[in-house]
Design an enzyme around this catalytic site. Structure first.
Site, PDB file in Angstrom:
ATOM      1  N   TYR A 185      -7.541  -4.980  -1.070  1.00 40.59           N
ATOM      2  CA  TYR A 185      -6.307  -5.338  -1.781  1.00 40.59           C
ATOM      3  C   TYR A 185      -6.194  -4.548  -3.099  1.00 40.59           C
ATOM      4  CZ  TYR A 185      -2.698  -8.536  -3.625  1.00 40.59           C
ATOM      5  OH  TYR A 185      -1.551  -9.083  -4.142  1.00 40.59           O
ATOM      6  N   LYS A 244       0.795  -1.239   0.000  1.00 35.01           N
ATOM      7  CA  LYS A 244       0.000   0.000   0.000  1.00 35.01           C
ATOM      8  C   LYS A 244       0.830   1.292   0.000  1.00 35.01           C
ATOM      9  CE  LYS A 244      -4.052  -1.791  -0.043  1.00 35.01           C
ATOM     10  NZ  LYS A 244      -4.543  -1.903  -1.410  1.00 35.01           N
TER      11      LYS A 244
HETATM   12  P1  FAD Z   1      10.097   7.989  -1.292  1.00 40.38           P
HETATM   13  O1  FAD Z   1       9.898   7.052  -2.428  1.00 40.38           O
HETATM   14  O2  FAD Z   1      10.928   7.549  -0.144  1.00 40.38           O
HETATM   15  O3  FAD Z   1      10.684   9.327  -1.906  1.00 40.38           O
HETATM   16  C1  FAD Z   1      11.219  10.355  -1.099  1.00 40.38           C
HETATM   17  C2  FAD Z   1      12.306  11.061  -1.895  1.00 40.38           C
HETATM   18  O4  FAD Z   1      12.784  12.167  -1.140  1.00 40.38           O
HETATM   19  C3  FAD Z   1      13.498  10.162  -2.154  1.00 40.38           C
HETATM   20  O5  FAD Z   1      13.812  10.187  -3.530  1.00 40.38           O
HETATM   21  C4  FAD Z   1      14.600  10.754  -1.287  1.00 40.38           C
HETATM   22  O6  FAD Z   1      15.884  10.576  -1.874  1.00 40.38           O
HETATM   23  C5  FAD Z   1      14.190  12.216  -1.248  1.00 40.38           C
HETATM   24  N1  FAD Z   1      14.681  12.967  -0.071  1.00 40.38           N
HETATM   25  C6  FAD Z   1      14.760  12.561   1.213  1.00 40.38           C
HETATM   26  N2  FAD Z   1      15.225  13.544   1.995  1.00 40.38           N
HETATM   27  C7  FAD Z   1      15.437  14.608   1.180  1.00 40.38           C
HETATM   28  C8  FAD Z   1      15.908  15.937   1.389  1.00 40.38           C
HETATM   29  N3  FAD Z   1      16.269  16.356   2.605  1.00 40.38           N
HETATM   30  N4  FAD Z   1      16.001  16.758   0.330  1.00 40.38           N
HETATM   31  C9  FAD Z   1      15.649  16.359  -0.912  1.00 40.38           C
HETATM   32  N5  FAD Z   1      15.203  15.114  -1.164  1.00 40.38           N
HETATM   33  C10 FAD Z   1      15.078  14.259  -0.133  1.00 40.38           C
HETATM   34  N6  FAD Z   1       4.342   0.231  -1.817  1.00 40.38           N
HETATM   35  C11 FAD Z   1       3.333  -0.150  -2.664  1.00 40.38           C
HETATM   36  O7  FAD Z   1       2.409   0.629  -2.888  1.00 40.38           O
HETATM   37  N7  FAD Z   1       3.326  -1.363  -3.306  1.00 40.38           N
HETATM   38  C12 FAD Z   1       4.309  -2.289  -3.085  1.00 40.38           C
HETATM   39  O8  FAD Z   1       4.296  -3.351  -3.708  1.00 40.38           O
HETATM   40  C13 FAD Z   1       5.332  -1.945  -2.130  1.00 40.38           C
HETATM   41  N8  FAD Z   1       6.330  -2.809  -1.873  1.00 40.38           N
HETATM   42  C14 FAD Z   1       7.383  -2.393  -1.104  1.00 40.38           C
HETATM   43  C15 FAD Z   1       8.415  -3.291  -0.914  1.00 40.38           C
HETATM   44  C16 FAD Z   1       9.508  -2.894  -0.152  1.00 40.38           C
HETATM   45  C17 FAD Z   1      10.589  -3.888   0.094  1.00 40.38           C
HETATM   46  C18 FAD Z   1       9.581  -1.562   0.373  1.00 40.38           C
HETATM   47  C19 FAD Z   1      10.793  -1.104   1.156  1.00 40.38           C
HETATM   48  C20 FAD Z   1       8.565  -0.671   0.181  1.00 40.38           C
HETATM   49  C21 FAD Z   1       7.453  -1.071  -0.543  1.00 40.38           C
HETATM   50  N9  FAD Z   1       6.395  -0.206  -0.762  1.00 40.38           N
HETATM   51  C22 FAD Z   1       5.338  -0.617  -1.536  1.00 40.38           C
HETATM   52  C23 FAD Z   1       6.420   1.150  -0.191  1.00 40.38           C
HETATM   53  C24 FAD Z   1       6.847   2.247  -1.180  1.00 40.38           C
HETATM   54  O9  FAD Z   1       8.096   1.932  -1.765  1.00 40.38           O
HETATM   55  C25 FAD Z   1       6.920   3.614  -0.483  1.00 40.38           C
HETATM   56  O10 FAD Z   1       5.757   3.795   0.283  1.00 40.38           O
HETATM   57  C26 FAD Z   1       7.060   4.771  -1.506  1.00 40.38           C
HETATM   58  O11 FAD Z   1       8.391   4.835  -1.974  1.00 40.38           O
HETATM   59  C27 FAD Z   1       6.691   6.125  -0.885  1.00 40.38           C
HETATM   60  O12 FAD Z   1       6.885   7.149  -1.819  1.00 40.38           O
HETATM   61  P2  FAD Z   1       7.280   8.616  -1.356  1.00 40.38           P
HETATM   62  O13 FAD Z   1       7.381   9.412  -2.601  1.00 40.38           O
HETATM   63  O14 FAD Z   1       6.403   9.058  -0.270  1.00 40.38           O
HETATM   64  O15 FAD Z   1       8.715   8.453  -0.668  1.00 40.38           O
HETATM   65  C1  PHB Z   2       6.195  -6.366  -4.772  1.00 42.36           C
HETATM   66  O1  PHB Z   2       7.233  -5.807  -4.398  1.00 42.36           O
HETATM   67  O2  PHB Z   2       6.035  -6.769  -5.947  1.00 42.36           O
HETATM   68  C2  PHB Z   2       5.112  -6.606  -3.785  1.00 42.36           C
HETATM   69  C3  PHB Z   2       5.320  -6.343  -2.442  1.00 42.36           C
HETATM   70  C4  PHB Z   2       4.284  -6.604  -1.545  1.00 42.36           C
HETATM   71  C5  PHB Z   2       3.090  -7.126  -1.990  1.00 42.36           C
HETATM   72  C6  PHB Z   2       2.881  -7.361  -3.338  1.00 42.36           C
HETATM   73  C7  PHB Z   2       3.899  -7.098  -4.241  1.00 42.36           C
HETATM   74  O3  PHB Z   2       2.078  -7.410  -1.137  1.00 42.36           O
END
Ligand code: FAD
Ligand code: PHB
Length: 392
Positions: A385, A296
């Site tokens: 989901y 999510k």
């Molecule tokens: P981020 O992607 O973290 O982006 C924040 C950005 O800010 C980064 O590029 C960072 O470098 C930058 N930044 C930080 N501090 C500074 C600063 N001081 N100055 C300038 N830039 C800065 N989510 C899903 O929906 N589906 C999935 O299947 C899923 N699977 C996941 C699996 C794993 C293993 C992990 C770790 C996460 C997963 N997630 C999933 C979660 C998802 O990756 C995050 O929730 C998403 O990246 C959030 O996006 P965001 O833009 O809020 O933050």
């Molecule tokens: C993915 O990284 O592909 C992923 C992670 C969590 C899920 C489903 C897919 O529940």
């Protein structure tokens, strides 16, 4: 000298890029500051599953061409427990709604390309240091670029800087809701075709395992592991043998291949309120984190940006600040629904080692069996989901 823009966005992750893209479509100018390089953010392997409403948004706003060609639409998923696999027909349970597999870094690449092609400004390797003047009309971001301290003055600031960013700390009177889980995920990306066409969520006595994918040639796999584990403790052989032990069932075995990425992720549920302070708005992981089990996080980050873009559009169109003042209140119902689903999905499949672990195991099996026998229970799972359209 300080630069000026309408909306200063800190962070070029999904939240910041979607926001900048949606604002551009409404004729609103923004500057994105991103601490990492373009190459780094385009290669960072994270999420992979998109809800239907996010896919619809990307396509309807003109950034879904490659997604339409390359993404994998999934009409079902598999539960595995007590040595048996059960397919859940998502498409039947939630007509017209599915989930789509398309890597987060691909979404990020498409959005960066679209912003730059439209003349958008993204300053890579520009790290936000502080945000100031939030309660006035001209808030300021101080950031460093090429070793120099610079200023970006804006009407509004969007804190899209992820969980470790600087913006959340600028919000006063904060209240945090948090749960840290006693296990982590070891995630790998392997150069091998997926062993099954759909995802497999496996509850196993050795711990949770997930089979997912990125492309027809790349498999993504996750294993529950102890929080204190380090990647160096997990040789490729150990990973494949553990994954096979948790995922194999009679007549089916996991295919292995070269591992091209390996990482350990901690598991946390976290909500920071308020999500705004004056003219600073937090969006995505900067305000909330979910354990990855429910997929999510990225979807929620993009959902916040949809709400914020709409509120800013209203502000520039009519001068009304009312939708901006309501920003957090409008986001939080969806945030808490995703929190519940992610927590529930995590507790349903993982192995716990607390005093009441055996009790929990019985509850997990009971709930999984109940879902297989009850269409309403399965439908409730499926609508969460694939993502709810409206959350109250
Ligand atoms: P981020 O992607 O973290 O982006 C924040 C950005 O800010 C980064 O590029 C960072 O470098 C930058 N930044 C930080 N501090 C500074 C600063 N001081 N100055 C300038 N830039 C800065 N989510 C899903 O929906 N589906 C999935 O299947 C899923 N699977 C996941 C699996 C794993 C293993 C992990 C770790 C996460 C997963 N997630 C999933 C979660 C998802 O990756 C995050 O929730 C998403 O990246 C959030 O996006 P965001 O833009 O809020 O933050
Ligand atoms: C993915 O990284 O592909 C992923 C992670 C969590 C899920 C489903 C897919 O529940």
């Amino acid at each position: 000298m300080s630069e000026r823009t309408q909306v200063a966005i800190i962070g070029a992750g999904p939240a910041g890029l979607v926001l900048s893209h949606l604002l551009h479509l409404q004729g609103i100018e923004s500057v994105i500051l991103e601490s990492r390089s373009r190459d780094y953010v385009e290669k960072r392997i994270r999420a992979g599953m998109l809800e239907q409403r996010v896919v619809d948004l990307l396509i309807s706003t003109g950034v879904g061409e490659r997604l339409k060609r390359e993404a994998m639409v999934h009409t079902g998923l598999n539960f595995q427990f007590e040595g048996e696999r059960h397919r859940i027909p998502l498409e039947e349970l939630t007509p017209g709604r599915n989930v789509t597999i398309y890597g987060q870094q691909e979404v990020v690449k498409d959005l960066i390309a679209a912003r730059l092609a439209a003349g958008g400004v993204i300053r890579f390797e520009a790290a936000g240091q502080s945000v100031q003047g939030l309660d006035g009309l001209r808030p300021v971001v101080r950031y460093t670029e090429s070793g120099e301290l610079k200023e970006l003055v804006a009407d509004h600031i969007a804190g899209c800087d992820g969980f470790h960013g600087v913006c959340r700390g600028a919000v006063a009177n904060s209240k945090v809701y948090e749960k840290v889980y006693p296990f982590a995920w070891l995630g790998i990306l392997a150069q091998v075709a997926p062993s099954c066409e759909e995802l497999i969520y496996a509850r196993h006595e050795r711990g949770f395992a997930l089979h997912t994918m990125r492309t027809p040639k790349l498999t993504r796999l996750y294993l529950q592991c102890p929080v204190e584990d380090r990647v160096e403790q997990w040789s490729d052989d150990r990973i494949w043998s553990e994954l096979s032990a948790r995922l194999n069932i009679p007549g089916w075995s996991l295919k292995d291949g070269p591992i091209v990425d390996k990482g350990i992720t901690e598991m946390r549920s976290f909500v920071h309120t308020p999500m705004q302070q004056g003219r600073l708005y937090l969006a995505g992981d900067s305000a909330h984190i979910v354990p990855p089990t429910g997929a999510k996080g990225m979807n929620l980050a993009i959902a916040d940006s949809m709400v914020l873009a709409q509120a800013l559009a209203e502000y520039y169109k009519s001068g009304s600040s009312e939708p901006l003042l309501r920003y957090a209140a409008d986001c939080l119902p969806r945030v808490w629904r995703a929190q519940h689903f992610s927590w529930w999905w995590t507790t349903l499949f993982h192995r716990f080692e607390d005093a009441d672990a055996q009790f929990q195991e019985q509850l997990q099996v009971s709930q999984l069996r109940y879902m297989l026998a009850s269409r309403p229970a399965l439908t409730s799972m499926a609508e969460n989901y694939v993502g709810l359209d409206r959350v109250v």
